[in-house]
Scaffold this active site. Structure first.
Site, PDB file in Angstrom:
ATOM      1  N   ARG A 292       7.665  18.230  -9.301  1.00  0.00           N
ATOM      2  CA  ARG A 292       6.748  17.448  -8.311  1.00  0.00           C
ATOM      3  C   ARG A 292       5.521  18.201  -7.918  1.00  0.00           C
ATOM      4  O   ARG A 292       4.358  17.714  -7.794  1.00  0.00           O
ATOM      5  CB  ARG A 292       7.547  16.906  -7.452  1.00  0.00           C
ATOM      6  CG  ARG A 292       8.676  15.831  -7.471  1.00  0.00           C
ATOM      7  CD  ARG A 292       8.043  14.727  -8.192  1.00  0.00           C
ATOM      8  NE  ARG A 292       7.352  13.736  -7.358  1.00  0.00           N
ATOM      9  CZ  ARG A 292       6.633  12.882  -7.699  1.00  0.00           C
ATOM     10  NH1 ARG A 292       6.077  12.987  -9.036  1.00  0.00           N
ATOM     11  NH2 ARG A 292       5.963  12.337  -6.683  1.00  0.00           N
TER      12      ARG A 292
ATOM     13  N   ASP B 272      12.252  21.063   0.075  1.00  0.00           N
ATOM     14  CA  ASP B 272      12.795  19.791   0.313  1.00  0.00           C
ATOM     15  C   ASP B 272      13.046  19.558   1.748  1.00  0.00           C
ATOM     16  O   ASP B 272      13.698  20.248   2.380  1.00  0.00           O
ATOM     17  CB  ASP B 272      14.053  19.678  -0.291  1.00  0.00           C
ATOM     18  CG  ASP B 272      14.775  18.283  -0.257  1.00  0.00           C
ATOM     19  OD1 ASP B 272      14.578  17.505   0.603  1.00  0.00           O
ATOM     20  OD2 ASP B 272      15.749  17.892  -0.862  1.00  0.00           O
TER      21      ASP B 272
ATOM     22  N   ASN C 246       2.884  13.744   6.583  1.00  0.00           N
ATOM     23  CA  ASN C 246       2.784  12.349   5.912  1.00  0.00           C
ATOM     24  C   ASN C 246       4.143  12.047   5.337  1.00  0.00           C
ATOM     25  O   ASN C 246       4.454  11.021   5.183  1.00  0.00           O
ATOM     26  CB  ASN C 246       1.548  12.406   5.055  1.00  0.00           C
ATOM     27  CG  ASN C 246       1.696  11.568   3.895  1.00  0.00           C
ATOM     28  OD1 ASN C 246       0.894  10.449   4.305  1.00  0.00           O
ATOM     29  ND2 ASN C 246       2.479  11.861   2.987  1.00  0.00           N
TER      30      ASN C 246
ATOM     31  N   TYR D 235      14.871   4.006   9.736  1.00  0.00           N
ATOM     32  CA  TYR D 235      13.525   4.180   9.512  1.00  0.00           C
ATOM     33  C   TYR D 235      12.598   3.963  10.687  1.00  0.00           C
ATOM     34  O   TYR D 235      11.768   4.806  11.201  1.00  0.00           O
ATOM     35  CB  TYR D 235      13.131   3.608   8.249  1.00  0.00           C
ATOM     36  CG  TYR D 235      11.642   3.517   7.972  1.00  0.00           C
ATOM     37  CD1 TYR D 235      11.148   4.753   7.166  1.00  0.00           C
ATOM     38  CD2 TYR D 235      10.974   2.560   8.287  1.00  0.00           C
ATOM     39  CE1 TYR D 235       9.780   4.792   6.896  1.00  0.00           C
ATOM     40  CE2 TYR D 235       9.108   2.732   8.160  1.00  0.00           C
ATOM     41  CZ  TYR D 235       8.757   3.875   7.337  1.00  0.00           C
ATOM     42  OH  TYR D 235       7.423   4.182   7.104  1.00  0.00           O
TER      43      TYR D 235
ATOM     44  N   LYS E 230      10.349   6.302  13.166  1.00  0.00           N
ATOM     45  CA  LYS E 230       8.873   6.323  13.064  1.00  0.00           C
ATOM     46  C   LYS E 230       8.310   6.233  14.462  1.00  0.00           C
ATOM     47  O   LYS E 230       7.169   6.693  14.767  1.00  0.00           O
ATOM     48  CB  LYS E 230       8.357   5.024  11.954  1.00  0.00           C
ATOM     49  CG  LYS E 230       8.518   5.193  10.743  1.00  0.00           C
ATOM     50  CD  LYS E 230       7.431   6.162  10.226  1.00  0.00           C
ATOM     51  CE  LYS E 230       8.047   7.170   9.515  1.00  0.00           C
ATOM     52  NZ  LYS E 230       7.039   8.081   8.940  1.00  0.00           N
TER      53      LYS E 230
ATOM     54  N   VAL F 171       1.568  -1.244   2.690  1.00  0.00           N
ATOM     55  CA  VAL F 171       0.824  -0.864   1.321  1.00  0.00           C
ATOM     56  C   VAL F 171       1.615  -0.734  -0.006  1.00  0.00           C
ATOM     57  O   VAL F 171       2.624  -0.087   0.201  1.00  0.00           O
ATOM     58  CB  VAL F 171      -0.237   0.094   1.667  1.00  0.00           C
ATOM     59  CG1 VAL F 171      -1.519  -0.559   2.641  1.00  0.00           C
ATOM     60  CG2 VAL F 171       0.138   1.379   1.920  1.00  0.00           C
TER      61      VAL F 171
ATOM     62  N   THR G 197       2.612   1.406  -1.986  1.00  0.00           N
ATOM     63  CA  THR G 197       2.971   2.817  -2.965  1.00  0.00           C
ATOM     64  C   THR G 197       4.246   2.796  -3.211  1.00  0.00           C
ATOM     65  O   THR G 197       5.125   1.692  -2.986  1.00  0.00           O
ATOM     66  CB  THR G 197       2.853   3.963  -1.667  1.00  0.00           C
ATOM     67  OG1 THR G 197       3.811   3.503  -0.402  1.00  0.00           O
ATOM     68  CG2 THR G 197       1.382   4.077  -1.130  1.00  0.00           C
TER      69      THR G 197
HETATM   70  N1  LIG Z   1       3.425   2.392   2.045  1.00  0.00           N
HETATM   71  C1  LIG Z   1       3.752   2.054   3.224  1.00  0.00           C
HETATM   72  O1  LIG Z   1       3.640   0.834   3.224  1.00  0.00           O
HETATM   73  C2  LIG Z   1       3.902   2.437   4.689  1.00  0.00           C
HETATM   74  C3  LIG Z   1       3.875   1.671   5.970  1.00  0.00           C
HETATM   75  C4  LIG Z   1       3.937   2.375   7.054  1.00  0.00           C
HETATM   76  C5  LIG Z   1       3.955   3.839   7.136  1.00  0.00           C
HETATM   77  N2  LIG Z   1       4.139   4.307   6.039  1.00  0.00           N
HETATM   78  C6  LIG Z   1       3.847   5.944   6.143  1.00  0.00           C
HETATM   79  O2  LIG Z   1       2.922   6.440   5.260  1.00  0.00           O
HETATM   80  C7  LIG Z   1       3.416   7.935   4.989  1.00  0.00           C
HETATM   81  C8  LIG Z   1       3.240   8.237   3.452  1.00  0.00           C
HETATM   82  O3  LIG Z   1       4.171   7.180   3.004  1.00  0.00           O
HETATM   83  P1  LIG Z   1       3.847   6.515   1.195  1.00  0.00           P
HETATM   84  O4  LIG Z   1       3.703   5.074   1.376  1.00  0.00           O
HETATM   85  O5  LIG Z   1       3.004   7.267   0.544  1.00  0.00           O
HETATM   86  O6  LIG Z   1       5.049   6.936   0.740  1.00  0.00           O
HETATM   87  P2  LIG Z   1       5.378   7.453  -0.691  1.00  0.00           P
HETATM   88  O7  LIG Z   1       4.680   6.892  -1.715  1.00  0.00           O
HETATM   89  O8  LIG Z   1       7.077   7.311  -1.026  1.00  0.00           O
HETATM   90  O9  LIG Z   1       5.117   8.944  -0.664  1.00  0.00           O
HETATM   91  C9  LIG Z   1       6.036   9.839   0.065  1.00  0.00           C
HETATM   92  C10 LIG Z   1       5.728  11.460  -0.046  1.00  0.00           C
HETATM   93  O10 LIG Z   1       6.829  12.212   0.769  1.00  0.00           O
HETATM   94  C11 LIG Z   1       7.228  13.040  -0.110  1.00  0.00           C
HETATM   95  N3  LIG Z   1       9.034  13.172   0.429  1.00  0.00           N
HETATM   96  C12 LIG Z   1       9.672  12.319   0.735  1.00  0.00           C
HETATM   97  N4  LIG Z   1      10.717  12.760   1.086  1.00  0.00           N
HETATM   98  C13 LIG Z   1      10.609  14.229   1.013  1.00  0.00           C
HETATM   99  C14 LIG Z   1      11.461  15.296   1.077  1.00  0.00           C
HETATM  100  N5  LIG Z   1      12.832  15.340   1.409  1.00  0.00           N
HETATM  101  N6  LIG Z   1      10.870  16.682   0.775  1.00  0.00           N
HETATM  102  C15 LIG Z   1       9.836  16.718   0.481  1.00  0.00           C
HETATM  103  N7  LIG Z   1       8.721  15.651   0.183  1.00  0.00           N
HETATM  104  C16 LIG Z   1       9.406  14.605   0.463  1.00  0.00           C
HETATM  105  C17 LIG Z   1       7.349  12.289  -1.652  1.00  0.00           C
HETATM  106  O11 LIG Z   1       7.811  13.192  -2.637  1.00  0.00           O
HETATM  107  P3  LIG Z   1       8.234  12.289  -4.097  1.00  0.00           P
HETATM  108  O12 LIG Z   1       7.042  11.926  -4.586  1.00  0.00           O
HETATM  109  O13 LIG Z   1       8.763  13.580  -4.639  1.00  0.00           O
HETATM  110  O14 LIG Z   1       9.360  11.476  -3.645  1.00  0.00           O
HETATM  111  C18 LIG Z   1       5.893  11.756  -1.358  1.00  0.00           C
HETATM  112  O15 LIG Z   1       5.231  12.648  -1.870  1.00  0.00           O
HETATM  113  C19 LIG Z   1       5.106   7.836   5.456  1.00  0.00           C
HETATM  114  O16 LIG Z   1       5.068   8.805   6.656  1.00  0.00           O
HETATM  115  C20 LIG Z   1       5.370   6.620   5.812  1.00  0.00           C
HETATM  116  O17 LIG Z   1       6.609   6.277   6.390  1.00  0.00           O
HETATM  117  C21 LIG Z   1       3.918   3.977   5.040  1.00  0.00           C
END
Ligand SMILES: NC(=O)c1ccc[n+]([C@@H]2O[C@H](COP(=O)([O-])OP(=O)(O)OC[C@H]3O[C@@H](n4cnc5c(N)ncnc54)[C@H](OP(=O)(O)O)[C@@H]3O)[C@@H](O)[C@H]2O)c1
Length: 258
Positions: free
Chosen positions: A37, A55, A81, A153, A157, A184, A186
């Site tokens: 990654r 990790d 993040n 979750y 948060k 969003v 992702t």
């Molecule tokens: N997307 C939404 O709708 C949304 C809404 C509200 C809040 N958020 C918040 O926004 C932030 C970013 O979310 P996102 O949507 O960008 O999520 P995402 O696309 O799933 O990306 C999460 C990132 O965190 C990494 N990660 C997760 N667990 C990990 C671990 N144990 N060790 C190392 N890295 C780890 C992932 O690595 P891998 O790629 O290897 O999995 C990825 O780089 C989060 O804090 C989330 O709670 C998101």
């Protein structure tokens, strides 16, 4: 020009934030869960200084991550993040005997905040779901409650907002804020998520690096670069301290007094 460390920058909003910061002329250190990654992150974010591997579900690896960040020198901002989402159908136990969601979303930002040399700004990614978080802080390890992935979750948060505000109170020399990016599309949000992906990563970039006076505040909660009211319980100093204590007990990492 700011130097920024972003957890979870191999994908999603962390990766988008890294790309935007670099586009704006800032220097960025990436983080990814493993070597593969990490390679993918570096090729998706050309111009990044380097990537650090850990990790976040592992306390030992998270501690080591903090050491590696410190070995790179000082940072203007750290963006907490990385997170795992709300769809885990059953609890996944980490090597430390904790639910994966709690370990990555709550304990890891606590450990990194405690052990990384103080930056000038701290940014914590929360979610609108923090408003459903359990403010009792009971059974954080989910040993007694029947598992509920969305509740787990949401709890974490809320913890992220409590962490941001605890730090704002304890470290007046650091700007510490939390935000919700919107729901969003992702990997975490899923393809049907309705909010604007192009706006979702901008608030963390702005809080980390902008000299806009509106971004240079502390102990605030944002959505799309505007103040938004967080859950009122997040303002409770006793609750903030209770979370820091609980994280200290789970991780064995003391929180620095200054
Ligand atoms: N997307 C939404 O709708 C949304 C809404 C509200 C809040 N958020 C918040 O926004 C932030 C970013 O979310 P996102 O949507 O960008 O999520 P995402 O696309 O799933 O990306 C999460 C990132 O965190 C990494 N990660 C997760 N667990 C990990 C671990 N144990 N060790 C190392 N890295 C780890 C992932 O690595 P891998 O790629 O290897 O999995 C990825 O780089 C989060 O804090 C989330 O709670 C998101």
């Amino acid at each position: 020009m700011a130097r920024v460390f972003i957890t979870g920058s191999s994908d999603g909003l962390g990766r988008m934030a890294a790309q935007l910061l670099i586009e704006q002329g800032h220097s960025v250190v990436l983080h990814a869960r493993n070597q593969q990654r990490g390679k993918e992150a570096l090729s998706a974010v050309p111009g990044a200084e380097t990537v650090i591997i850990a990790d976040l579900a592992s306390i030992a690896q998270t501690r080591h991550l903090a050491e590696q960040v410190n070995a790179l020198g000082s940072f203007d901002a750290v963006i907490h993040n990385a997170a795992v989402g709300y769809r885990e159908p059953r609890p996944i136990e980490t090597e430390d005997g904790l639910p994966h969601v709690f370990a990555a979303n709550t304990l890891a930002p606590y450990i990194l905040t405690a052990l990384i040399k103080k930056p000038k700004r701290l940014v914590y990614l929360s979610s609108g779901l923090h408003r459903n978080g359990d403010a009792s802080l009971k059974d954080l390890a989910w040993k007694e409650r029947p598992w509920n992935g969305q509740q787990a979750y949401s709890d974490t948060k809320l913890h992220d907002v409590l962490l941001a505000f605890a730090l704002a109170r304890r470290w007046p020399d650091v700007l510490s804020n939390a935000l919700e990016p919107g729901w969003v599309p992702t990997k975490m949000g899923g393809p049907g998520a309705p909010d604007d992906l192009d706006a979702a990563h901008r608030t963390q970039v702005w809080l980390a690096a902008s000299n806009d006076p509106a971004a240079m505040v502390t102990g605030e909660y944002f959505y799309h670069m505007r103040l938004r009211a967080p859950s009122p319980v997040s303002r409770d100093g006793k609750l903030q301290d209770a979370l820091l204590d609980a994280c200290k007990n789970f991780s064995g990492v003391e929180f620095p007094s200054k």
